[in-house]
Design a protein around this motif. Structure first.
Motif, PDB file in Angstrom:
ATOM      1  N   PRO A 140      36.488  44.206  43.489  1.00 19.18           N
ATOM      2  CA  PRO A 140      36.723  42.839  44.208  1.00 19.18           C
ATOM      3  C   PRO A 140      38.386  42.639  44.305  1.00 19.18           C
ATOM      4  CG  PRO A 140      34.733  42.915  43.096  1.00 19.18           C
ATOM      5  CD  PRO A 140      35.741  44.067  42.689  1.00 19.18           C
ATOM      6  N   ALA A 141      38.503  41.307  45.129  1.00 14.28           N
ATOM      7  CA  ALA A 141      39.792  40.846  45.056  1.00 14.28           C
ATOM      8  C   ALA A 141      39.577  39.350  45.864  1.00 14.28           C
ATOM      9  CB  ALA A 141      40.646  41.508  46.012  1.00 14.28           C
ATOM     10  N   PRO A 142      40.676  38.592  45.623  1.00 17.21           N
ATOM     11  CA  PRO A 142      40.321  37.004  46.183  1.00 17.21           C
ATOM     12  C   PRO A 142      40.316  37.103  47.851  1.00 17.21           C
ATOM     13  CG  PRO A 142      42.730  37.495  45.252  1.00 17.21           C
ATOM     14  CD  PRO A 142      42.164  38.950  45.194  1.00 17.21           C
ATOM     15  N   ASP A 143      39.669  36.050  48.253  1.00 24.64           N
ATOM     16  CA  ASP A 143      39.883  35.904  49.493  1.00 24.64           C
ATOM     17  C   ASP A 143      39.543  34.295  49.865  1.00 24.64           C
ATOM     18  OD1 ASP A 143      38.817  37.691  52.088  1.00 24.64           O
ATOM     19  OD2 ASP A 143      37.261  36.131  52.382  1.00 24.64           O
ATOM     20  N   VAL A 144      39.007  33.514  50.832  1.00 31.27           N
ATOM     21  CA  VAL A 144      38.771  32.421  51.109  1.00 31.27           C
ATOM     22  C   VAL A 144      38.708  31.700  49.746  1.00 31.27           C
ATOM     23  CG1 VAL A 144      37.785  30.648  52.778  1.00 31.27           C
ATOM     24  CG2 VAL A 144      38.303  32.952  53.524  1.00 31.27           C
ATOM     25  N   ASN A 145      39.265  30.679  49.499  1.00 32.58           N
ATOM     26  CA  ASN A 145      39.084  29.805  48.401  1.00 32.58           C
ATOM     27  C   ASN A 145      39.005  30.437  46.955  1.00 32.58           C
ATOM     28  OD1 ASN A 145      39.039  27.490  50.140  1.00 32.58           O
ATOM     29  ND2 ASN A 145      36.769  27.602  50.459  1.00 32.58           N
ATOM     30  N   THR A 146      39.349  31.762  47.014  1.00 32.57           N
ATOM     31  CA  THR A 146      39.462  32.267  45.645  1.00 32.57           C
ATOM     32  C   THR A 146      40.972  32.900  45.299  1.00 32.57           C
ATOM     33  OG1 THR A 146      38.845  34.381  46.526  1.00 32.57           O
ATOM     34  CG2 THR A 146      37.071  33.056  45.378  1.00 32.57           C
ATOM     35  N   ASP A 147      41.581  32.567  44.193  1.00 29.77           N
ATOM     36  CA  ASP A 147      42.873  33.181  44.059  1.00 29.77           C
ATOM     37  C   ASP A 147      43.115  33.822  42.450  1.00 29.77           C
ATOM     38  OD1 ASP A 147      42.467  31.319  41.832  1.00 29.77           O
ATOM     39  OD2 ASP A 147      43.580  29.512  42.745  1.00 29.77           O
ATOM     40  N   SER A 148      44.301  34.015  42.334  1.00 26.91           N
ATOM     41  CA  SER A 148      44.728  34.630  41.112  1.00 26.91           C
ATOM     42  C   SER A 148      44.164  34.349  39.911  1.00 26.91           C
ATOM     43  CB  SER A 148      46.335  35.003  40.899  1.00 26.91           C
ATOM     44  OG  SER A 148      46.879  33.963  40.744  1.00 26.91           O
ATOM     45  N   ARG A 149      43.852  32.782  39.740  1.00 24.66           N
ATOM     46  CA  ARG A 149      43.409  32.289  38.609  1.00 24.66           C
ATOM     47  C   ARG A 149      41.946  32.730  38.445  1.00 24.66           C
ATOM     48  NH1 ARG A 149      42.400  25.979  38.152  1.00 24.66           N
ATOM     49  NH2 ARG A 149      41.500  26.406  40.036  1.00 24.66           N
ATOM     50  N   ILE A 150      41.012  32.808  39.305  1.00 26.76           N
ATOM     51  CA  ILE A 150      39.882  33.116  39.598  1.00 26.76           C
ATOM     52  C   ILE A 150      39.530  34.620  39.274  1.00 26.76           C
ATOM     53  CG2 ILE A 150      37.643  33.187  40.948  1.00 26.76           C
ATOM     54  CD1 ILE A 150      38.588  30.511  42.310  1.00 26.76           C
ATOM     55  N   MET A 151      40.561  35.252  39.671  1.00 22.06           N
ATOM     56  CA  MET A 151      40.322  36.763  39.515  1.00 22.06           C
ATOM     57  C   MET A 151      40.845  36.934  38.045  1.00 22.06           C
ATOM     58  SD  MET A 151      39.579  38.010  42.415  1.00 22.06           S
ATOM     59  CE  MET A 151      38.748  36.414  42.854  1.00 22.06           C
ATOM     60  N   GLY A 152      41.641  36.051  37.097  1.00 21.18           N
ATOM     61  CA  GLY A 152      41.801  36.228  35.844  1.00 21.18           C
ATOM     62  C   GLY A 152      40.294  36.191  35.171  1.00 21.18           C
ATOM     63  N   TRP A 153      39.790  35.232  35.342  1.00 25.21           N
ATOM     64  CA  TRP A 153      38.412  34.757  34.925  1.00 25.21           C
ATOM     65  C   TRP A 153      37.548  35.852  34.986  1.00 25.21           C
ATOM     66  CZ3 TRP A 153      38.038  29.476  37.672  1.00 25.21           C
ATOM     67  CH2 TRP A 153      39.008  28.463  36.914  1.00 25.21           C
ATOM     68  N   MET A 154      37.367  36.517  36.229  1.00 27.26           N
ATOM     69  CA  MET A 154      36.269  37.599  36.494  1.00 27.26           C
ATOM     70  C   MET A 154      36.599  38.822  35.730  1.00 27.26           C
ATOM     71  SD  MET A 154      35.616  36.927  40.727  1.00 27.26           S
ATOM     72  CE  MET A 154      34.675  35.470  41.092  1.00 27.26           C
ATOM     73  N   VAL A 155      38.092  39.063  35.807  1.00 30.63           N
ATOM     74  CA  VAL A 155      38.390  40.406  35.224  1.00 30.63           C
ATOM     75  C   VAL A 155      38.146  40.237  33.780  1.00 30.63           C
ATOM     76  CG1 VAL A 155      40.897  40.256  34.567  1.00 30.63           C
ATOM     77  CG2 VAL A 155      39.863  42.535  35.001  1.00 30.63           C
ATOM     78  N   ASP A 156      38.328  39.098  33.167  1.00 36.50           N
ATOM     79  CA  ASP A 156      37.986  38.991  31.742  1.00 36.50           C
ATOM     80  C   ASP A 156      36.442  38.849  31.495  1.00 36.50           C
ATOM     81  OD1 ASP A 156      38.936  37.731  28.871  1.00 36.50           O
ATOM     82  OD2 ASP A 156      37.483  36.230  29.687  1.00 36.50           O
ATOM     83  N   GLU A 157      35.704  38.351  32.212  1.00 36.82           N
ATOM     84  CA  GLU A 157      34.174  38.442  31.946  1.00 36.82           C
ATOM     85  C   GLU A 157      33.735  39.701  32.173  1.00 36.82           C
ATOM     86  OE1 GLU A 157      30.522  36.761  31.115  1.00 36.82           O
ATOM     87  OE2 GLU A 157      32.720  35.956  30.952  1.00 36.82           O
ATOM     88  N   TYR A 158      34.263  40.537  33.126  1.00 36.85           N
ATOM     89  CA  TYR A 158      33.704  42.163  33.231  1.00 36.85           C
ATOM     90  C   TYR A 158      33.953  43.069  32.114  1.00 36.85           C
ATOM     91  CZ  TYR A 158      32.598  46.772  35.299  1.00 36.85           C
ATOM     92  OH  TYR A 158      32.317  48.058  35.348  1.00 36.85           O
ATOM     93  N   SER A 159      35.333  42.587  31.477  1.00 37.57           N
ATOM     94  CA  SER A 159      35.991  43.291  30.280  1.00 37.57           C
ATOM     95  C   SER A 159      34.897  42.951  29.412  1.00 37.57           C
ATOM     96  CB  SER A 159      37.479  42.884  30.231  1.00 37.57           C
ATOM     97  OG  SER A 159      38.181  43.412  31.284  1.00 37.57           O
ATOM     98  N   ARG A 160      34.834  41.436  29.070  1.00 40.31           N
ATOM     99  CA  ARG A 160      33.938  41.179  27.992  1.00 40.31           C
ATOM    100  C   ARG A 160      32.554  41.741  28.000  1.00 40.31           C
ATOM    101  NH1 ARG A 160      30.071  38.038  26.766  1.00 40.31           N
ATOM    102  NH2 ARG A 160      29.577  37.203  29.190  1.00 40.31           N
ATOM    103  N   LEU A 161      31.965  41.978  29.001  1.00 42.01           N
ATOM    104  CA  LEU A 161      30.604  42.736  29.254  1.00 42.01           C
ATOM    105  C   LEU A 161      30.800  44.164  29.100  1.00 42.01           C
ATOM    106  CD1 LEU A 161      29.448  41.155  32.866  1.00 42.01           C
ATOM    107  CD2 LEU A 161      28.437  40.750  30.438  1.00 42.01           C
ATOM    108  N   ARG A 162      31.799  44.815  29.251  1.00 46.48           N
ATOM    109  CA  ARG A 162      32.088  46.185  28.977  1.00 46.48           C
ATOM    110  C   ARG A 162      32.386  46.456  27.656  1.00 46.48           C
ATOM    111  NH1 ARG A 162      28.906  46.485  32.146  1.00 46.48           N
ATOM    112  NH2 ARG A 162      28.913  47.051  34.336  1.00 46.48           N
ATOM    113  N   GLY A 163      33.026  45.467  26.780  1.00 48.81           N
ATOM    114  CA  GLY A 163      33.414  45.581  25.389  1.00 48.81           C
ATOM    115  C   GLY A 163      35.095  46.166  25.510  1.00 48.81           C
ATOM    116  N   HIS A 164      35.471  46.384  26.638  1.00 51.31           N
ATOM    117  CA  HIS A 164      37.189  46.670  26.539  1.00 51.31           C
ATOM    118  C   HIS A 164      37.653  46.244  27.787  1.00 51.31           C
ATOM    119  CE1 HIS A 164      36.144  50.179  29.526  1.00 51.31           C
ATOM    120  NE2 HIS A 164      35.244  50.047  28.691  1.00 51.31           N
ATOM    121  N   ASN A 165      39.104  46.010  27.766  1.00 57.07           N
ATOM    122  CA  ASN A 165      39.764  45.824  28.934  1.00 57.07           C
ATOM    123  C   ASN A 165      39.750  46.750  30.010  1.00 57.07           C
ATOM    124  OD1 ASN A 165      41.576  44.009  30.152  1.00 57.07           O
ATOM    125  ND2 ASN A 165      43.426  45.114  29.655  1.00 57.07           N
ATOM    126  N   VAL A 166      39.347  45.994  31.273  1.00 57.75           N
ATOM    127  CA  VAL A 166      39.054  47.050  32.302  1.00 57.75           C
ATOM    128  C   VAL A 166      39.957  46.438  33.660  1.00 57.75           C
ATOM    129  CG1 VAL A 166      37.562  48.313  33.947  1.00 57.75           C
ATOM    130  CG2 VAL A 166      36.781  47.340  31.744  1.00 57.75           C
TER     131      VAL A 166
END
Length: 412
Positions: A140-166
């Motif tokens: 995924p990536a940003p689109d309408v009403n989403t931005d780099s800050r929201i992408m930062g939260w999302m990549v952090d959440e996915y990485s937390r679920l996987r147990g390592h930085n992704v």
């Protein structure tokens, strides 16, 4: 949004007829490979629970993992998401990226959420779609009403679920956590490269060319500045409030400063006021519609005087208008080519994330130029070979790649 799907399907049908496409390919492309609908419970600041609906569509992965943005909007529907994923398949294929089309969305008006509620929603959405995304599956990536800050939260959440930085699971991230240099200007830069190549093939002297840009946001703003830097004269720009016109030329950098001070291009000193509709019909060499869909229609297409239209926005020209413009000999550089600079640099971000090795802004610009110029010339050659307009030619180039990939995989 169904209108956009009809537009996309019409172009697919025209391209299929011109190139005598195997009907099995078209049949497969009519439906997404996978869709997911999720419910996202979010604890609001006052302690109550709100449940939001989210979607993700993976349209076609013959060329590689799904790729496409996430939008937060109160009117998002599954049909809209499926349509946009369909479009991404063709956008990636025409540029030659090793991606299929994807898209996601959440039904929400983000303006009504606090910062902490928005973060909890963003993380909740990723928790729900995590089983079907990944750096080798769907990015995924940003689109309408989403931005780099929201992408930062999302990549952090996915990485937390996987147990390592992704870092490669999401593009459009802040640069400090794996975002790419050159991402901000990427879409507008792609528009500029397409305009420059159109000047070359049509024999237009850029120093004599005039340009009008509808929309002065990220895409329109960078398009105007970079086309100005190219040596063409930007004579008109607009935003949601209205437009400005000066036949002697505008300096988009000065206009940008004025917008930062006042919030709009309207009232810029030394320029005449024009409406967004009037801007489209000005006597210019190049028109860049970089605002909303459906701006050039059967009603106004005959009054458009531009020789070249470079679609910075998605779907700014209706199929009926396309026919009129083609008959007039106007070169329309279609959205799936003209505004593909954004996904091109998203691809570069993903590559850099996989390697954990990052390029300079100059390298990113040079690589984007190489891919955009190559794609423009392939589409132009296809338009000459099949005697079709640039839009149909772009679909032909994309379908050639998709068809070959499906056959080599044994899908057909």
């Amino acid at each position: 949004m169904q209108n956009i799907f009809e537009m996309a399907k019409k172009n697919l049908e025209k391209a299929a007829a011109a190139m005598k496409l195997d009907p099995k390919v078209a049949k497969i492309l009519e439906q997404p490979e996978r869709t997911l609908e999720v419910s996202i419970p979010v604890t609001m600041d006052d302690g109550r629970i709100e449940v939001f609906t989210g979607y993700r569509s993976q349209h076609n992965t013959a060329l590689g993992p799904a790729k496409g943005g996430i939008r937060f909007h109160q009117d998002v529907t599954m049909d809209e998401v499926k349509t946009l994923a369909f479009w991404m398949t063709f956008k990636c294929a025409v540029i030659g990226l090793p991606y299929g089309g994807g898209k996601g969305g959440v039904v929400v008006d983000p303006r009504k959420l606090s910062r902490s509620e928005l973060e909890r929603l963003s993380r909740g959405y990723i928790q729900r779609i995590a089983p079907i995304i990944g750096e080798y599956d769907d990015i995924p990536a940003p689109d309408v009403n989403t931005d780099s800050r929201i992408m930062g939260w999302m990549v952090d959440e996915y990485s937390r679920l996987r147990g390592h930085n992704v870092p490669g699971v999401i593009t459009g991230k802040p640069k400090t956590i794996g975002g790419s240099a050159g991402r901000g200007s990427a879409t507008g830069r792609g528009v500029m490269f397409c305009v420059r190549e159109a000047f070359n093939v049509l024999g237009i002297d850029k120093s004599q060319a005039t340009v009008a840009v509808q929309g002065f946001g990220n895409v329109g703003g960078f398009s105007a500045k970079l086309i100005h830097d190219l040596g063409a004269k930007v004579v008109a720009v607009s935003d949601v409030n209205g437009g400005i016109y000066n036949e002697e030329g505008l300096n988009p950098y000065d206009v940008e400063k004025y917008v930062k001070e006042t919030g709009s291009v309207v009232g810029y000193p030394g320029a005449k006021a024009v409406s967004n509709k009037e801007l489209l019909e000005l006597p210019v060499t190049v028109l860049v519609p970089a605002a909303l869909e459906g701006q050039i229609t059967a009603e106004n297409a005959d009054r458009i005087k531009a020789q070249v239209i470079a679609e910075g926005a998605n779907g700014p020209t209706t199929p009926e208008a396309d026919e009129i413009l083609s008959a007039k000999g106007v070169m329309v550089i279609p959205d799936i080519l003209a505004n593909a600079g954004g996904v091109t640099v998203s691809y570069f971000e993903w590559v850099q994330n996989l390697y954990r090795y990052y390029w300079s802004e100059r390298e990113v610009h040079a690589r984007e130029e190489e891919l955009m110029v190559k794609a423009f010339n392939e589409v132009y050659k296809a338009s000459q070979k099949y005697q079709v307009n640039m839009r149909v030619a772009a679909y032909i180039v994309a379908l050639e790649r998709l068809s070959e990939a499906m056959k080599l995989r044994g899908w057909i």
